[in-house]
Write a protein that holds these residues in place. Structure first.
Motif, PDB file in Angstrom:
ATOM      1  N   ASP A 121      13.116  55.175  33.722  1.00 33.00           N
ATOM      2  CA  ASP A 121      13.238  56.579  33.343  1.00 33.00           C
ATOM      3  C   ASP A 121      12.371  57.482  34.210  1.00 33.00           C
ATOM      4  N   GLU A 122      11.601  56.881  35.109  1.00 27.60           N
ATOM      5  CA  GLU A 122      10.762  57.642  36.032  1.00 27.60           C
ATOM      6  C   GLU A 122      11.522  57.934  37.332  1.00 27.60           C
ATOM      7  N   PRO A 123      11.097  58.948  38.092  1.00 23.56           N
ATOM      8  CA  PRO A 123      11.675  59.164  39.428  1.00 23.56           C
ATOM      9  C   PRO A 123      11.484  57.932  40.305  1.00 23.56           C
ATOM     10  N   PHE A 124      12.291  57.812  41.348  1.00 24.46           N
ATOM     11  CA  PHE A 124      12.315  56.612  42.181  1.00 24.46           C
ATOM     12  C   PHE A 124      10.928  56.211  42.665  1.00 24.46           C
ATOM     13  N   GLU A 125      10.180  57.122  43.249  1.00 29.69           N
ATOM     14  CA  GLU A 125       8.875  56.780  43.805  1.00 29.69           C
ATOM     15  C   GLU A 125       7.914  56.295  42.726  1.00 29.69           C
ATOM     16  N   ARG A 126       7.937  56.937  41.584  1.00 29.58           N
ATOM     17  CA  ARG A 126       7.070  56.515  40.472  1.00 29.58           C
ATOM     18  C   ARG A 126       7.493  55.141  39.959  1.00 29.58           C
ATOM     19  N   ASN A 127       8.786  54.898  39.881  1.00 25.60           N
ATOM     20  CA  ASN A 127       9.292  53.590  39.475  1.00 25.60           C
ATOM     21  C   ASN A 127       8.813  52.511  40.443  1.00 25.60           C
ATOM     22  N   VAL A 128       8.890  52.797  41.742  1.00 24.44           N
ATOM     23  CA  VAL A 128       8.426  51.855  42.755  1.00 24.44           C
ATOM     24  C   VAL A 128       6.943  51.551  42.564  1.00 24.44           C
ATOM     25  N   ASP A 129       6.135  52.584  42.410  1.00 25.76           N
ATOM     26  CA  ASP A 129       4.683  52.392  42.298  1.00 25.76           C
ATOM     27  C   ASP A 129       4.315  51.590  41.056  1.00 25.76           C
ATOM     28  N   LEU A 130       4.915  51.929  39.935  1.00 28.75           N
ATOM     29  CA  LEU A 130       4.594  51.230  38.687  1.00 28.75           C
ATOM     30  C   LEU A 130       5.075  49.786  38.720  1.00 28.75           C
ATOM     31  N   THR A 131       6.267  49.556  39.262  1.00 26.40           N
ATOM     32  CA  THR A 131       6.791  48.197  39.332  1.00 26.40           C
ATOM     33  C   THR A 131       5.962  47.339  40.267  1.00 26.40           C
ATOM     34  N   ALA A 132       5.565  47.895  41.411  1.00 21.23           N
ATOM     35  CA  ALA A 132       4.719  47.150  42.347  1.00 21.23           C
ATOM     36  C   ALA A 132       3.387  46.794  41.702  1.00 21.23           C
ATOM     37  N   GLU A 133       2.843  47.705  40.923  1.00 28.27           N
ATOM     38  CA  GLU A 133       1.594  47.412  40.210  1.00 28.27           C
ATOM     39  C   GLU A 133       1.801  46.293  39.196  1.00 28.27           C
ATOM     40  N   ALA A 134       2.938  46.331  38.494  1.00 28.05           N
ATOM     41  CA  ALA A 134       3.228  45.284  37.517  1.00 28.05           C
ATOM     42  C   ALA A 134       3.370  43.926  38.192  1.00 28.05           C
ATOM     43  N   ARG A 179       9.913  47.139  48.518  1.00 24.69           N
ATOM     44  CA  ARG A 179       8.628  47.799  48.271  1.00 24.69           C
ATOM     45  C   ARG A 179       7.920  47.307  47.021  1.00 24.69           C
ATOM     46  N   THR A 180       8.655  46.731  46.074  1.00 24.06           N
ATOM     47  CA  THR A 180       8.020  46.281  44.829  1.00 24.06           C
ATOM     48  C   THR A 180       7.743  44.782  44.802  1.00 24.06           C
ATOM     49  N   GLY A 181       8.594  43.989  45.477  1.00 26.14           N
ATOM     50  CA  GLY A 181       8.455  42.542  45.420  1.00 26.14           C
ATOM     51  C   GLY A 181       8.971  41.936  44.138  1.00 26.14           C
ATOM     52  N   CYS A 182       9.812  42.666  43.408  1.00 30.32           N
ATOM     53  CA  CYS A 182      10.352  42.123  42.155  1.00 30.32           C
ATOM     54  C   CYS A 182      11.270  40.936  42.445  1.00 30.32           C
ATOM     55  N   ASP A 183      11.392  40.049  41.466  1.00 36.12           N
ATOM     56  CA  ASP A 183      12.161  38.814  41.638  1.00 36.12           C
ATOM     57  C   ASP A 183      13.608  38.946  41.202  1.00 36.12           C
ATOM     58  N   LEU A 184      13.876  39.788  40.230  1.00 38.29           N
ATOM     59  CA  LEU A 184      15.229  40.051  39.746  1.00 38.29           C
ATOM     60  C   LEU A 184      15.387  41.559  39.623  1.00 38.29           C
ATOM     61  N   LEU A 185      16.618  42.026  39.787  1.00 35.05           N
ATOM     62  CA  LEU A 185      16.857  43.464  39.702  1.00 35.05           C
ATOM     63  C   LEU A 185      17.955  43.760  38.691  1.00 35.05           C
ATOM     64  N   ALA A 186      17.585  44.502  37.645  1.00 33.35           N
ATOM     65  CA  ALA A 186      18.565  44.987  36.681  1.00 33.35           C
ATOM     66  C   ALA A 186      19.179  46.269  37.229  1.00 33.35           C
ATOM     67  N   VAL A 187      20.493  46.296  37.295  1.00 31.96           N
ATOM     68  CA  VAL A 187      21.190  47.430  37.906  1.00 31.96           C
ATOM     69  C   VAL A 187      22.067  48.132  36.881  1.00 31.96           C
ATOM     70  N   SER A 188      22.298  49.392  37.129  1.00 27.95           N
ATOM     71  CA  SER A 188      23.156  50.195  36.270  1.00 27.95           C
ATOM     72  C   SER A 188      24.538  50.270  36.902  1.00 27.95           C
ATOM     73  N   ILE A 189      25.515  49.636  36.247  1.00 31.84           N
ATOM     74  CA  ILE A 189      26.873  49.613  36.793  1.00 31.84           C
ATOM     75  C   ILE A 189      27.909  50.003  35.736  1.00 31.84           C
ATOM     76  N   GLY A 190      27.446  50.723  34.684  1.00 32.62           N
ATOM     77  CA  GLY A 190      28.380  51.253  33.698  1.00 32.62           C
ATOM     78  C   GLY A 190      28.308  50.647  32.320  1.00 32.62           C
ATOM     79  N   THR A 191      27.389  49.710  32.083  1.00 35.92           N
ATOM     80  CA  THR A 191      27.247  49.133  30.752  1.00 35.92           C
ATOM     81  C   THR A 191      26.399  50.058  29.880  1.00 35.92           C
ATOM     82  N   GLN A 192      26.233  49.670  28.610  1.00 35.17           N
ATOM     83  CA  GLN A 192      25.507  50.518  27.669  1.00 35.17           C
ATOM     84  C   GLN A 192      24.757  49.655  26.672  1.00 35.17           C
TER      85      GLN A 192
END
Length: 335
Positions: A121-134, A179-192
């Motif tokens: 729910d954060e802007p892209f850059e903030r999402n990147v920073d928080l995820t990388a920290e996590a 930029r984050t090094g995450c292992d899996l990526l949840a993507v938005s492709i139209g589900t709810q």
């Protein structure tokens, strides 16, 4: 949390990607749901990924989610020994930065094989920073799933309106993973998230395939995740697996199956549990002064629990067939 210390969740996902199958990562809201999921997966000879959200952890912990993670982990670890499959635990939807303390406590418990961190729910850059920290806080022993894009619906206490949801951009996905090094990526492709009718969802396997292709072209074999899988038609699930998705989150379906199965059971046997009209409701005395008495065959909690477990097991078995994980347990390779 696996039965075999030589088997980890990363290996399981890699094997699924190579074999073109996937998993329904199943949220556990009740002990009977857990037992049903284990039984259904074992019957299908499929490995199992279970999920515990903070709200669910608080339920198991009597209001304390950190205690709940440990309680759930002890139950899962003990029960998993009974089944010839690998069982993994994901801590679902930790909303960072608010949940950083909870996230670290969950990881320190030794229970999760993976954690899902959510700053979508954060802007892209903030999402990147928080995820990388996590990712940095979690370390190398536990996989980190992150989310890019916004999915409509209700997840825990968080609601995303339809007009605030948006699709994941493939180029952004590549940058995000790098930029984050995450292992899996949840993507938005139209589900709810939550209850949704499949005919109302504009689910796009083509976009998932495009994201997957962009990641592979950039050298990232990153498993894709789809949240909000309840209500998605079977043919779309199959197409999404072919597009590179190997993890689907499912929660609402099990909640409904639990409630519907229990409701049907008690409706069918209401006359054995509730006194007839005109009979004093003497619960404490078990209707000693009445010609009617309740039938323990039907009011004993284990009876409806067994019925619920059997139904969840049946559903789980069908879902394993749908995602092609049936007969693919990694345990067979380590016997």
């Amino acid at each position: 949390m696996t039965r075999d210390p030589d088997v980890d969740l990363r290996t399981c996902y890699e094997r699924a990607r190579d074999g073109r199958y996937g998993f329904f990562a199943s949220n556990v809201t009740h002990f009977d749901v857990l037992v049903g999921l284990l039984q259904g997966s074992a019957d299908a000879d499929s490995d199992l990924v279970v999920q515990l959200g903070k709200e669910e952890a608080a339920f198991f912990g009597g209001g304390d989610p950190v205690v709940g993670v440990r309680v759930f982990g002890a139950c899962l670890d003990t029960l998993a020994e009974r089944y010839g499959i690998e069982v993994f635990c994901n801590i679902d939807h930790t909303h960072i930065p608010d949940d950083f303390e909870y996230l670290e406590a969950a990881v320190d418990s030794g229970v999760p094989d993976s954690v899902m961190v959510d700053a979508s729910d954060e802007p892209f850059e903030r999402n990147v920073d928080l995820t990388a920290e996590a990712v940095d806080r979690v370390g190398d022993d536990v996989l980190v799933e992150a989310e890019l894009g916004r999915i409509a619906g209700v997840e825990g206490d968080t609601e995303t309106p339809d007009d605030e949801a948006f699709y994941t951009d493939p180029e952004d996905a590549v940058e995000f993973v790098e930029r984050t090094g995450c292992d899996l990526l949840a993507v938005s492709i139209g589900t709810q998230h939550g209850v949704a009718s499949g005919r109302d969802l504009d689910v796009r396997p083509d976009l998932a395939a495009e994201i997957n292709g962009a990641l592979l072209d950039a050298g990232h074999d990153t498993p894709l995740v789809v949240h909000g899988a309840s209500g998605v038609p079977d043919e779309r699930i199959e197409a999404l697996i072919d597009a590179g998705v190997c993890k689907f989150n499912k929660n609402t379906r099990y909640q409904y199956e639990f409630a519907r199965t229990a409701a049907d059971f008690y409706h069918e046997h209401a006359d054995a549990i509730r006194p007839p009209e005109g009979t004093a409701d003497d619960r404490a005395g078990f209707f000693a002064d009445s010609d009617w008495e309740p039938d323990k065959t039907y009011f004993h909690p284990h009876v409806v629990s067994e019925t619920v477990r059997d139904r969840i097991a049946t559903v789980m078995g069908e879902l394993c067939e749908l995602t092609r994980s049936a007969g693919e347990t990694i345990s067979d390779e380590y016997e």
